[in-house]
Motif scaffolding. Structure first.
Motif, PDB file in Angstrom:
ATOM      1  N   LEU A   1     -20.649  24.946  39.048  1.00 59.22           N
ATOM      2  CA  LEU A   1     -19.985  24.247  37.945  1.00 59.22           C
ATOM      3  C   LEU A   1     -20.666  22.913  37.666  1.00 59.22           C
ATOM      4  O   LEU A   1     -21.215  22.286  38.573  1.00 59.22           O
TER       5      LEU A   1
ATOM      6  N   ARG B   1     -22.191  24.520  30.164  1.00 61.88           N
ATOM      7  CA  ARG B   1     -21.384  23.457  30.752  1.00 61.88           C
ATOM      8  C   ARG B   1     -20.409  23.994  31.804  1.00 61.88           C
ATOM      9  O   ARG B   1     -20.063  23.308  32.753  1.00 61.88           O
ATOM     10  N   ALA B   2     -19.948  25.220  31.613  1.00 66.14           N
ATOM     11  CA  ALA B   2     -18.957  25.782  32.538  1.00 66.14           C
ATOM     12  C   ALA B   2     -19.600  26.594  33.648  1.00 66.14           C
ATOM     13  O   ALA B   2     -18.968  26.857  34.671  1.00 66.14           O
TER      14      ALA B   2
ATOM     15  N   VAL C   1      -9.752  24.233  28.921  1.00 69.21           N
ATOM     16  CA  VAL C   1      -9.974  25.404  29.769  1.00 69.21           C
ATOM     17  C   VAL C   1      -8.635  26.059  30.061  1.00 69.21           C
ATOM     18  O   VAL C   1      -7.613  25.380  30.175  1.00 69.21           O
TER      19      VAL C   1
ATOM     20  N   ASN D   1     -12.392  29.598  41.447  1.00 65.35           N
ATOM     21  CA  ASN D   1     -12.883  28.551  40.577  1.00 65.35           C
ATOM     22  C   ASN D   1     -11.840  27.443  40.410  1.00 65.35           C
ATOM     23  O   ASN D   1     -10.753  27.692  39.876  1.00 65.35           O
TER      24      ASN D   1
ATOM     25  N   ASP E   1     -19.723  28.566  28.833  1.00 65.48           N
ATOM     26  CA  ASP E   1     -19.281  27.288  28.295  1.00 65.48           C
ATOM     27  C   ASP E   1     -17.765  27.202  28.195  1.00 65.48           C
ATOM     28  O   ASP E   1     -17.053  28.208  28.195  1.00 65.48           O
ATOM     29  N   TYR E   2     -17.276  25.962  28.074  1.00 65.47           N
ATOM     30  CA  TYR E   2     -15.885  25.703  27.736  1.00 65.47           C
ATOM     31  C   TYR E   2     -15.756  25.865  26.227  1.00 65.47           C
ATOM     32  O   TYR E   2     -16.407  25.158  25.457  1.00 65.47           O
TER      33      TYR E   2
ATOM     34  N   THR F   1     -18.622  20.556  36.204  1.00 61.26           N
ATOM     35  CA  THR F   1     -17.477  19.688  36.414  1.00 61.26           C
ATOM     36  C   THR F   1     -17.382  19.311  37.893  1.00 61.26           C
ATOM     37  O   THR F   1     -17.534  20.165  38.765  1.00 61.26           O
TER      38      THR F   1
ATOM     39  N   ILE G   1     -15.212  20.008  29.766  1.00 60.81           N
ATOM     40  CA  ILE G   1     -13.879  20.561  30.003  1.00 60.81           C
ATOM     41  C   ILE G   1     -12.811  19.704  29.346  1.00 60.81           C
ATOM     42  O   ILE G   1     -11.806  20.207  28.847  1.00 60.81           O
TER      43      ILE G   1
ATOM     44  N   ASP H   1     -11.690  25.140  38.303  1.00 60.97           N
ATOM     45  CA  ASP H   1     -11.367  24.945  36.884  1.00 60.97           C
ATOM     46  C   ASP H   1     -10.074  25.653  36.497  1.00 60.97           C
ATOM     47  O   ASP H   1      -9.387  25.239  35.550  1.00 60.97           O
TER      48      ASP H   1
ATOM     49  N   ARG I   1     -11.096  31.886  32.317  1.00 59.64           N
ATOM     50  CA  ARG I   1     -11.099  30.484  31.889  1.00 59.64           C
ATOM     51  C   ARG I   1     -10.822  30.306  30.393  1.00 59.64           C
ATOM     52  O   ARG I   1     -10.505  29.209  29.940  1.00 59.64           O
TER      53      ARG I   1
END
Length: 573
Positions: free
Chosen positions: A65, A85-86, A33, A99, A427-428, A67, A28, A101, A13
């Protein structure tokens, strides 16, 4: 021919993310990402040119996730049981897909991953992905599993703390409670045991509370509820192990993971890195790995194992190909680099691992460890150059580097969950030094400083060197017999009767050293070197030469070595 395995680990990512916002706890949208599509042919060819033979794509599997992807039929996860966050790449939500993302089109995420596998193979690189056998996300929910497959926990009897075919352990009649200081909404009844083995319905915030422990047929009292291998079976090959298990009844979790591994092999994956393998019984590894090797004899199997007492069981009984050499070589080299410990300890490690040294994967960075250039490690990437030479050349074992290591990434960002010094896996975030190499996806290092370019050149030269043959320690002999030789340098030899190398590394950041290095008669005899004078040329940069004088079977060669320099001398015959 150089058959050295070089594993390039990427946190998938982060690799192609060009966003430099780096907002702590950023979303994100705020921090960006990377995508599967960022691994273009040019990017992969540059990784190949660096010297890699395998890419370990970390964080590919669909994990929990924050998101939301409900428009793609994916249920939302609960932020209270997600780290960062990720989310953690090791809190797997669905083992049969990847994933979202990472996909340009989340609806086609699996197809995009398969396309990346194909691109990687076209660039003559092999693909490694994670399998996380010890635990899954708190709320595992596979929507992509084949029709004839049941998900983890779907058929469990939750009225029982333990049953051999339950996938999880339970605390009947107790609800799960979030750790103290963790706030939010999450309901689980009955409570499942936590991934790191904690049995409490309310784990500590330092536990792996975002995951649940999988049941491999180990009863709560620690006894085994599955067949054990016969005495002496460590000497049998993988096919014998495969046939041993063919008529045995094994726990349901074993069956599920075998189907998962074979599923990804059929997608073109070349092998697996097994997370926290020693938390799972060795008999399971015999079962799984023999099935994998029966399916694909060339599969690459790497295990994260930290207990040296378990190395040989997990290699010989568990049928692993390679194990992390963390608590011995990595920890020792780190102490030499960061704390000026003596280099004398290196030889003892190689002696203790002599029978399995070629199966111990070496590294100086990975996603769990602090970045070399961080103040918490060395504070300067160049200080680890001697350690990298030793890690790479001391044996035929695989070597691994973590993306950004080759350009001196510091891991200094306060990403959110956890603290700087490690590039956040939760995290992002952007990876600044790596992004300078990325150069807006030019993959050409166009924004790197002169020092960063020089460091990457060093890694590329080293990882493409051909050095082979058996290892011989020169360090302890010269500590006893050579004036001015000391424990800030380390020396060893590699070779056979056809090709020979003498490698010397200086760990001192300030001091140069000069001495007459001795090569003992037994080494020269094994190389069939007669009395005479031989020229040696450094193969790393090609700018230094020296002369080996052999008289009455004893060899001496002058070595003058600068601070942090490594000399990889090859003997010209």
């Amino acid at each position: 021919m150089n058959d050295k395995i070089v594993v390039y680990q990427v946190l998938t990512r982060l690799f192609g993310n060009t966003n430099t916002s780096n907002k702590p706890w950023g979303t994100i949208e705020e921090n960006g990402v990377g995508k599967f599509a960022d691994f273009t042919e040019e990017a992969l060819l540059q990784i190949k040119k660096l010297g890699a033979t395998h890419i370990w794509f970390t964080g590919v599997l669909h994990h929990a996730l924050t998101t939301s992807y409900t428009s793609y039929g994916i249920s939302d996860d609960f932020p209270a049981v997600i780290k960062g966050r990720a989310g953690s790449p090791y809190a797997i939500k669905d083992y049969y897909t990847v994933n979202p993302d990472l996909a340009t089109n989340p609806a086609l995420r699996l197809e995009e991953w398969e396309a990346l596998i194909a691109r990687t193979h076209q660039c003559q690189l092999k693909v490694i992905m994670d399998i996380v056998p010890n635990h899954v996300a708190r709320r595992y929910e596979s929507i992509a599993k084949p029709k004839d497959v049941t998900g983890f926990g779907e058929n469990d009897d939750t009225t029982l703390q333990y049953a051999v075919n339950n996938n999880f352990y339970y605390n009947p009649n107790e609800a799960f409670q979030l750790p103290e200081g963790i706030y939010g909404e999450y309901y689980e009844f009955p409570a499942k045991w936590t991934g790191n083995g904690t049995r409490a319905s309310r784990p500590d915030r330092n536990d792996w509370y975002e995951t649940v422990k999988l049941n491999y047929g180990i009863r709560p009292d620690g006894t085994k509820d599955f067949p054990t291998l016969p005495s002496g079976f460590e000497h049998e090959n993988t096919e014998a192990h495969y046939h041993f298990w063919a008529d045995k009844t094994v726990p349901d979790t074993w069956l599920k993971f075998k189907e998962i591994a074979l599923y990804w092999l059929d997608k073109g994956v070349d092998g697996f890195r097994y997370d926290m393998a020693e938390m799972v019984p060795v008999e399971f590894w015999s079962y799984l790995n023999s099935a994998i090797k029966h399916h694909n004899p060339n599969a690459f199997l790497l295990a994260e194992v930290y207990n040296p007492n378990e190395y040989r069981p997990y290699l010989h009984l568990g049928k692993m190909d390679y194990l992390y050499d963390k608590v011995q070589l990595y920890d020792t080299l780190r102490n030499i680099v960061a704390h000026q410990h003596s280099t004398d300890a290196i030889a003892a490690i190689q002696r203790s691992l002599a029978d399995i040294s070629h199966r111990m994967l070496h590294f100086l960075e990975n996603h769990d460890e602090q970045r070399i250039a961080s103040p918490e490690f060395a504070g300067c990437a160049e200080k680890a150059k001697p350690a990298m030479v030793i890690s790479t050349l001391i044996s035929q074992s695989p070597i691994m580097l973590y993306f950004g290591q080759e350009v001196g990434e510091k891991g200094a960002e306060a990403a959110g969950f956890g603290s700087p010094s490690r590039t956040s896996i939760f995290d992002y975030i952007g990876v600044p030094a790596h992004q300078r190499w990325l150069n807006n996806k030019g993959f050409d290092g166009g924004q790197l400083s002169e020092n960063e370019l020089s460091l990457r050149d060093f890694y590329q030269r080293l990882l493409n060197l051909e050095v082979n043959g058996s290892y011989t320690d020169l360090h302890l002999h010269n500590r006893q017999h050579t004036e001015y030789y000391n424990d800030r340098v380390y020396s060893f030899a590699r070779g056979d009767e056809h090709n020979q190398w003498v490698i010397v590394s200086n760990f001192s950041p300030q001091q140069s050293f000069g001495f007459e290095l001795q090569l003992p008669p037994y080494l020269l005899g094994s190389w069939f070197l007669n009395d005479g004078v031989y020229t040696l040329t450094d193969t790393l940069y090609g700018s230094k030469t020296t002369t080996l004088h052999i008289k009455q079977g004893k060899g001496t060669m002058r070595v003058d070595i600068a601070p942090l320099e490594s000399l990889i001398f090859k003997i010209k015959r």
